[in-house]
Design an enzyme around this catalytic site. Structure first.
Site, PDB file in Angstrom:
ATOM      1  N   SER A 190       0.843  -1.179   0.000  1.00  0.00           N
ATOM      2  CA  SER A 190       0.000   0.000   0.000  1.00  0.00           C
ATOM      3  C   SER A 190       0.893   1.249   0.000  1.00  0.00           C
ATOM      4  O   SER A 190       1.674   1.434  -0.933  1.00  0.00           O
ATOM      5  CB  SER A 190      -0.958  -0.020   1.194  1.00  0.00           C
ATOM      6  N   ASP A 212     -12.713 -18.732 -15.426  1.00  0.00           N
ATOM      7  CA  ASP A 212     -11.419 -18.119 -15.730  1.00  0.00           C
ATOM      8  C   ASP A 212     -10.254 -18.946 -15.222  1.00  0.00           C
ATOM      9  O   ASP A 212      -9.154 -18.437 -15.034  1.00  0.00           O
ATOM     10  CB  ASP A 212     -11.361 -16.707 -15.134  1.00  0.00           C
ATOM     11  N   ASP A 227      -8.560  -6.487  -4.787  1.00  0.00           N
ATOM     12  CA  ASP A 227      -8.194  -5.293  -4.022  1.00  0.00           C
ATOM     13  C   ASP A 227      -9.044  -4.115  -4.487  1.00  0.00           C
ATOM     14  O   ASP A 227      -8.926  -3.688  -5.635  1.00  0.00           O
ATOM     15  CB  ASP A 227      -6.707  -4.989  -4.228  1.00  0.00           C
ATOM     16  N   HIS A 251      -6.813  -6.001  -0.172  1.00  0.00           N
ATOM     17  CA  HIS A 251      -5.740  -5.025  -0.126  1.00  0.00           C
ATOM     18  C   HIS A 251      -4.611  -5.521   0.771  1.00  0.00           C
ATOM     19  O   HIS A 251      -4.744  -5.550   2.001  1.00  0.00           O
ATOM     20  CB  HIS A 251      -6.257  -3.674   0.359  1.00  0.00           C
TER      21      HIS A 251
END
Length: 549
Positions: A196, A267, A413, A450
Site C-alpha cells: 500500500s 477463468d 483489491d 488489499h
C-alpha cells in the site's frame, strides 16, 4: 558505488544459494546487550539517536493495533534485540521518527527496511518489523515524518517531501549506520518490503534511491499517489452525491455475489471458488442487477441512483472535459472487501484518512463535492506529483547494480485496483526493452484484498500477515533474498491458508505474470491440482500519459 553485500557472499559456492532458498544463513553477531547503549553516541549527520536499549525476548510492550488485533501476541514471541529510536531532520521543518531493531543473536547478515500504511504518522510494527526480526533481519521503520497525523502537515511542504520519499531514504541511511556500528561490519545486504503506502515507498526507493536496497518487495503499491487519491475522491463523490445514491454493506455484498455467479469458475478457478482468477475475463454488466420497485429499497436489489453509483465506480475517474482516464475503476469481485466502497463512502473516516493531498494543495477548507477533476487535479499534480508519485518505469539504475524487484497485487483489491499495477509493470518491461528482463517479476494473487486476506489462498508471508511461513517456497521475502543472492528468477510462489475451524489447510500456486493458476483436477486445497498457464498481458483501463506524471 558497488552494491552492498552481506559479509562476503561473493564467491560462495552454489550450495550456499541452495541453503538460502530453504532459510537464512546466519552471520555471527559480534555485539551484545552491553554494546547496545553505546549506539546513542553514534555520529550521524542530520539525525540523532534518542535511545538505544536492549530488549529481552518477548519483553517488548506495544499498544493495541487497530489493524492487527493479534499484535501483542506476535510481539510476545520475538527474540532479544537492541531497540534504537532515532529522529532525522534533513530540513529544519522535518521531524522523521525512526525505529531500528538489531538482533542480539543469530543476525542473518541483512537489513530489512519496512513500509508503512495510509498517511503513516507512527512506527508500523505490524507491517513487517515483527516477522522480519523473527527471520533474523535487522529491521527498520519510519513514521514518514507525518506524526502525529498527516492532516497536521498542511502548510509544511518539506514534510510532504519527507512523506513522498525522503523519510524512507533517511530511515535507510540511519539504519545502515546502526547495522555497521553494532555488528562491526562494512558490507551487508539490504532489502525493503512494504504494501500500500509501503508499496509506494518501495517503488520510490527503486526509482529515486537505486543504491539503497539490493532487493525490493512491493505490494499493492500506491505509487501513483495523487491519482489513487483521485480514485478515492471520485468514488467518495459518487457514493455521497445524494442519500439515494449510497449502497448498504448488504447491497455491495449482493453485487459481489452477482459478479461471482456470472464469472467465477470460468477463468481457470476451481469448483466452489468464491473469487475470480482473472477479473479481465469477467464481462459482468451491472445493468443485469435486480432493480427495486419504485419507492422501495432492499439488500437484494438496487434503485436507479444506486445502479448509477455502481456503474460510475466500475468506470473509474476520468477528466470530465477531455475524457482522459485518470485511474482505473473498481475491480469486479472486490466490491465487498475491506477498504472497499462501504469504507470509501464513509464521511466520518475516509476524508481524514485519504484526502490530505487535496488539503495540502487546496487548503483545509477543501470541499470534496466541488472538486474539478480537470483544473483542480492539474493544480494538485503541479504541486505534488513530483514529490509523491513514483510513476517512472525506468529503473535501469537499480537494475544495473544488480537490484531485484518483486511486485504483487491482490486481484480482489478495491483500494489499489490491480489494473494499475499491471499497467505499471507493463511499462517497466517496455522501458527495460524486453519481456525477458531479469530484474523484476509481478505476481497477481487471486482472491486477495488489499495487501492480505480475502476469500482466496493469499498468505505469502507478506507485510501485514501474522506469521513467518513454514517454508521458503511460501515466503515471498525469502524468495526475493534467494533470487537477489544468486538463485534463478522465481516463476511461482506457493500461497497458503492454515487449517481453521474444521477447514483443511490450503496451498495454491501464485504465478509470475502473465501466468495465472488454473485448476486441472483433484483436491482444490492442494497445489498439485493447479498449473500456471499464461494469460493475456495488459489491461483495458490505462491512464492517460498526462496522469502518469
Amino acid at each position: 558505488m558497488k552494491p552492498s553485500r552481506t559479509i562476503r557472499w561473493t564467491g560462495l559456492s552454489g550450495a550456499v544459494f541452495v541453503a538460502l532458498a530453504s532459510g537464512p544463513v546466519f552471520a555471527q553477531a559480534t555485539s551484545g546487550p552491553s554494546d547496545c547503549g553505546t549506539l546513542v553516541g553514534a555520529s550521524l549527520t542530520g539525525a540523532r539517536i534518542v535511545s538505544a536499549t536492549p530488549v529481552a525476548a518477548g519483553a517488548l510492550k506495544v499498544a493495541a493495533s487497530p489493524i492487527a488485533p493479534d499484535l501483542v501476541q506476535r510481539v510476545a514471541s520475538m527474540p532479544a534485540f537492541c531497540r534504537v529510536v532515532a529522529v532525522a531532520t534533513p530540513t529544519p521543518d522535518s521531524q522523521i521518527g525512526i525505529e531500528i531493531w538489531l538482533p542480539l543473536n543469530k543476525w542473518n547478515g541483512r537489513l530489512l527496511g519496512t513500509g508503512n500504511g495510509g498517511g503513516a504518522g507512527r512506527i508500523a510494527y505490524e507491517m513487517g518489523m515483527v516477522e522480519g526480526l523473527k527471520r533474523g533481519f535487522a529491521v527498520a521503520n519510519t513514521d514518514m515524518g507525518t506524526a502525529p497525523d498527516i492532516n497536521s502537515t498542511i502548510g509544511h511542504p518539506e514534510r510532504w517531501v519527507d512523506f513522498g520519499h525522503r523519510a524512507t531514504h533517511e530511515m535507510t541511511r540511519v539504519a545502515k549506520t546502526m547495522v555497521s556500528t553494532f555488528y562491526k561490519v562494512t558490507s551487508f545486504r539490504s532489502y525493503f518490503e512494504g504494501c500500500s503506502t509501503g508499496g509506494q515507498q518501495a517503488l520510490s526507493a527503486a526509482q529515486r534511491y537505486p543504491e539503497d536496497y539490493d532487493g525490493i518487495l512491493a505490494g499493492d503499491p500506491g505509487n501513483n499517489r495523487t491519482h489513487v487519491a483521485s480514485y478515492f475522491l471520485w468514488n467518495y463523490a459518487a457514493l455521497n452525491v445524494s442519500p439515494l445514491a449510497k449502497l448498504s454493506a448488504g447491497q455491495w455484498a449482493m453485487v459481489s455475489r452477482a459478479v461471482l455467479a456470472n464469472c467465477a469458475g470460468k477463468d481457470g478457478g476451481a469448483p466452489g471458488d468464491r473469487f475470480l482468477i482473472d477479473p479481465r475475463r469477467c464481462s459482468f454488466d451491472p445493468a443485469s442487477l435486480p432493480i427495486c420497485r419504485s419507492g422501495t429499497s432492499a439488500k437484494d436489489c438496487l434503485t436507479a441512483p444506486q445502479l448509477a453509483t455502481v456503474q460510475r465506480l466500475y468506470a473509474g475517474p476520468t477528466n470530465p472535459h477531455t475524457g482522459e482516464r485518470i485511474y482505473a475503476g473498481l475491480t469486479p469481485g472486490s466490491e465487498d472487501q475491506p477498504l472497499g466502497p462501504v469504507m470509501q463512502g464513509d464521511p466520518a473516516t475516509w476524508p481524514d484518512q485519504q484526502f490530505y493531498p487535496f488539503r495540502w494543495t487546496l487548503g483545509a477548507a477543501f470541499v470534496p463535492s466541488r472538486f474539478d477533476f480537470d483544473s483542480d487535479l492539474d493544480r494538485v499534480d503541479a504541486q505534488l506529483a513530483s514529490v509523491l508519485n513514483a510513476n517512472s518505469a525506468d529503473l535501469s539504475a537499480f537494475a544495473r547494480r544488480g537490484g531485484k524487484l518483486m511486485i504483487y497485487s491482490g486481484l480482489a483489491d478495491p483500494a489499489v485496483p490491480f489494473a494499475e499495477v499491471v499497467n505499471y509493470y507493463d511499462r517497466l518491461e517496455e522501458s527495460a526493452g524486453s519481456t525477458n528482463q531479469q530484474f523484476a517479476r509481478l505476481f497477481l494473487v487471486p482472491g486477495m484484498g488489499h495487501c492480505f486476506g480475502g476469500p482466496g489462498v493469499t498468505d505469502i508471508g507478506q507485510p501485514f500477515t501474522s506469521s513467518v511461513p513454514p517454508t521458503a517456497q511460501n515466503d515471498a521475502l525469502m524468495t526475493l533474498v534467494a533470487w537477489t543472492e544468486g538463485a534463478k528468477p522465481p516463476a511461482m510462489l506457493i500461497a497458503r491458508t492454515p487449517a481453521d475451524e474444521g477447514q483443511p489447510a490450503k496451498d495454491r500456486p501464485i504465478c509470475a505474470y502473465p501466468a495465472l493458476p488454473q485448476y486441472r483436477s483433484g483436491d482444490a486445497s492442494k497445489r498439485s491440482s493447479f498449473v500456471c498457464v499464461p494469460h493475456s498481458r495488459g489491461v483495458d483501463q490505462r491512464p492517460a500519459d498526462r496522469y502518469l506524471n
